[in-house]
Design an enzyme around this catalytic site. Sequence first.
Site, short mmCIF file in Angstrom:
data_model
loop_
_atom_site.label_atom_id
_atom_site.label_comp_id
_atom_site.label_asym_id
_atom_site.label_seq_id
_atom_site.Cartn_x
_atom_site.Cartn_y
_atom_site.Cartn_z
N ASN A 1 0.86 -1.18 0.00
CA ASN A 1 0.00 0.00 0.00
C ASN A 1 0.90 1.23 0.00
O ASN A 1 1.53 1.54 1.01
CB ASN A 1 -0.88 -0.04 1.26
CG ASN A 1 -1.72 1.20 1.42
OD1 ASN A 1 -1.80 2.04 0.52
ND2 ASN A 1 -2.36 1.34 2.57
N LYS B 1 0.08 4.25 -0.14
CA LYS B 1 -0.56 5.42 0.50
C LYS B 1 -0.36 6.65 -0.39
O LYS B 1 -0.30 6.53 -1.61
CB LYS B 1 -0.03 5.59 1.92
CG LYS B 1 -0.14 4.29 2.74
CD LYS B 1 0.08 4.46 4.19
CE LYS B 1 -0.08 3.11 4.90
NZ LYS B 1 0.04 3.15 6.34
N HIS C 1 -9.32 1.00 5.20
CA HIS C 1 -8.02 1.18 5.85
C HIS C 1 -8.21 2.08 7.07
O HIS C 1 -9.02 3.00 7.04
CB HIS C 1 -7.02 1.80 4.86
CG HIS C 1 -5.62 1.75 5.41
ND1 HIS C 1 -5.16 2.67 6.32
CD2 HIS C 1 -4.61 0.87 5.21
CE1 HIS C 1 -3.92 2.35 6.66
NE2 HIS C 1 -3.55 1.26 5.99
N GLU D 1 -6.64 4.48 8.13
CA GLU D 1 -6.49 5.91 7.86
C GLU D 1 -7.77 6.49 7.26
O GLU D 1 -8.10 7.65 7.48
CB GLU D 1 -5.26 6.13 6.95
CG GLU D 1 -3.98 5.91 7.73
CD GLU D 1 -2.82 5.30 6.94
OE1 GLU D 1 -2.85 5.37 5.70
OE2 GLU D 1 -1.89 4.77 7.59
N GLU E 1 -4.91 -4.96 10.71
CA GLU E 1 -3.85 -3.97 10.92
C GLU E 1 -4.10 -3.26 12.24
O GLU E 1 -4.94 -2.35 12.31
CB GLU E 1 -3.84 -2.93 9.79
CG GLU E 1 -3.57 -3.51 8.41
CD GLU E 1 -3.05 -2.44 7.45
OE1 GLU E 1 -1.98 -2.67 6.89
OE2 GLU E 1 -3.69 -1.40 7.30
N GLY F 1 3.07 2.26 10.85
CA GLY F 1 4.02 3.36 10.68
C GLY F 1 4.74 3.74 11.97
O GLY F 1 5.39 4.78 12.05
N SER G 1 3.99 -2.12 10.34
CA SER G 1 5.45 -2.19 10.51
C SER G 1 6.04 -3.55 10.13
O SER G 1 6.96 -4.05 10.77
CB SER G 1 5.86 -1.80 11.93
OG SER G 1 5.46 -0.47 12.21
P1 13P Z 1 3.36 0.34 7.69
O1 13P Z 1 3.88 -0.94 7.07
O2 13P Z 1 4.07 1.56 7.19
O3 13P Z 1 3.31 0.24 9.18
O4 13P Z 1 1.85 0.50 7.18
C1 13P Z 1 0.98 -0.56 7.26
C2 13P Z 1 -0.25 -0.21 6.52
O5 13P Z 1 -1.00 0.64 6.93
C3 13P Z 1 -0.51 -0.89 5.25
O6 13P Z 1 -1.79 -0.64 4.78
#
Ligand code: 13P
Length: 251
Positions: free
Chosen positions: A9, A11, A96, A98, A168, A174, A214
């Site tokens: 992803n 983003k 997601h 976010e 997740e 992150g 992560s």
């Molecule tokens: P990270 O791997 O940067 O922690 O992000 C995970 C994520 O949100 C994938 O959709």
Amino acid sequence: MRQKIVAGNWKMNKTLQEGVQLAIEVDKLVAALKNNDVKVIIAPPFIHLTEVKKTVKSGISIAAQNCASEDSGAYTGEVSATMVKSTGAEYVIIGHSERRQYYNEGNKLLFKKTQLALTNGLIPIFCIGEVLAERELNKHFEVVKSQIVEGLFDLSVDDFKKVVVAYEPVWAIGTGKTASSDQAQEIHKFIRDTIATKYGQAVADGISILYGGSCKPSNAKELFAKPDVDGGLIGGAALVASDFIGIVTGF
Ligand code: 13P
């Protein structure tokens, strides 16, 4: 056998040109893999979809990171599942954290998006996961269960079978803080058991459940070794081709 999946992803990162370059690099590395049985997916921003799709030759699939909750019409700035499908993308990430956190997307809306994705022949990668405060209060099982029940359980069994679930934990995204492989296994098993109560064990056993948060080459192997972890949804590490492939080869 469940499908093993590693999805990147991106983003809101990479210009179109940078994205195409990254796709070229990932594609080359995937093409060089021997006996690869992992479905590799990349999810660039909407405007990259068409170009990235044209760029990849190694069997990589393309996903959008979101789609609208309406099919078409006067919804300025939105991109429909039909449009996503028309780029050649095969998957779409829905719900997601976010999107849930910053754009107030709730389970009811996400169910609508999931249905539209399926109607348009896209495979939803449906994201669930608790925030830190919920984990600390030991509410993560309850939270994840309601996300699944409200977001997915009104689907017909035939539709549900097509869905990919991504767990997740928001506190791991992150942050560099990964769920331990035991924590991941515990909740992935819970997710599968929850699915089994609604759709039966055979359906539950066929659903790929990905871990995200992560995930990197150094921890992917241990996570993917767990019986109910069928792959990963990768953020930061998906922006560097060699790191992403280091995760793909983590099985
Ligand atoms: P990270 O791997 O940067 O922690 O992000 C995970 C994520 O949100 C994938 O959709």
